[in-house]
Design an enzyme around this catalytic site. Sequence first.
Site, PDB file in Angstrom:
ATOM      1  N   CYS B  85       0.696  -1.414   0.036  1.00 32.16           N
ATOM      2  CA  CYS B  85       0.036   0.098   0.000  1.00 32.16           C
ATOM      3  C   CYS B  85       0.981   1.207  -0.058  1.00 32.16           C
ATOM      4  CB  CYS B  85      -0.821  -0.070   1.160  1.00 32.16           C
ATOM      5  SG  CYS B  85      -2.303   1.223   1.032  1.00 32.16           S
ATOM      6  N   HIS B 193      -3.908  -5.424   0.931  1.00 29.84           N
ATOM      7  CA  HIS B 193      -3.057  -5.649   2.286  1.00 29.84           C
ATOM      8  C   HIS B 193      -2.975  -7.399   2.850  1.00 29.84           C
ATOM      9  CE1 HIS B 193      -2.228  -1.661   3.927  1.00 29.84           C
ATOM     10  NE2 HIS B 193      -3.614  -1.085   3.257  1.00 29.84           N
ATOM     11  N   GLU B 195      -1.227  -8.836   4.690  1.00 27.79           N
ATOM     12  CA  GLU B 195      -1.083  -8.915   6.078  1.00 27.79           C
ATOM     13  C   GLU B 195      -2.338  -8.765   7.147  1.00 27.79           C
ATOM     14  OE1 GLU B 195      -0.725  -6.084   4.562  1.00 27.79           O
ATOM     15  OE2 GLU B 195      -0.808  -4.596   5.896  1.00 27.79           O
TER      16      GLU B 195
END
Lengths: 83, 221
Positions: B85, B193, B195
Amino acid sequence: MNYPILVHVTLRAGIADPEAATIERALPALGFSGVSHLRTGKTFRFELAASDEASALERATAMAERLLSNPVIESADVRLGTL
Amino acid sequence: MRVGVVVFPGSNCEYDALGALNELGASAELVWHADSDLDAFDGVVLPGGFAHGDYLRPGAIARFSPVMGALGAFAASGRPVLGICNGFQVLTEAGLLPGALQKNRGLTFLSMPVTLVVASTRSVLTRGARVGQELVIPINHFSGNYTCDDATHASLLAHDQIVLRYADNPNGSRDDIAGISNEAGNVVGLMPHPERAMSTLLGSADGRVLLESFVGSLVRA
């Protein structure tokens, strides 16, 4: 002496300008017709201490290329003057 | 294997990244952006957030942080670098990845799960995936609209550098691009994302295959 500098940064021709596209759609909705080829940009105004005009412009151009614009998608117009 | 997760003033996904990497067996630790020594690390992650407030342009100020000078040499050494990002935006501003991220088409901040399609498995982020594999991973950005000129796009295609595409383009990105790599494949940037997609309990575990690939690609310093 201090030289007044204007740097105007715009997206390069051919790079889509989503902000301009949105504004161009909004204007007719408000009754402002006939607007086309709208582009957005950002203007920086500052004073620059330099020995002469040429060196002021040279340093301002370097600043525009290094930080004020992203040369991958933007171009910068650098000139002496005020708005 | 040690992974440095770089923290800029305004980063806000560093603990998500840290947790995900540690869960996958890496030993991740935070690195302050003013540090300029990355030698001890086997990989580096630039997490999401709003480095330096995203002032001027996302990544425009962050690229001049001391850590970024060291990151150029780190990337050139072949060790894996991942920008997520805002981290992707920083990598493009720094010239470590080609092109640029600009405002989303429609000027909408987008925060939602999207379906990605793996386009290349040559990168450190996708080695363990397969081409065509679909992954549901959240996006959370205002400037995720990948932009580049024709020559850069042709070069990305020629060198198999398009890593992930959106199945349904949410932001106007050229060629539906969600993530790219450098020519060598060791530097990867993506807007989604992974994660935040580590557990089905929280919506999706599809980020695991990507971060497992990254952890599996770490090169001992």
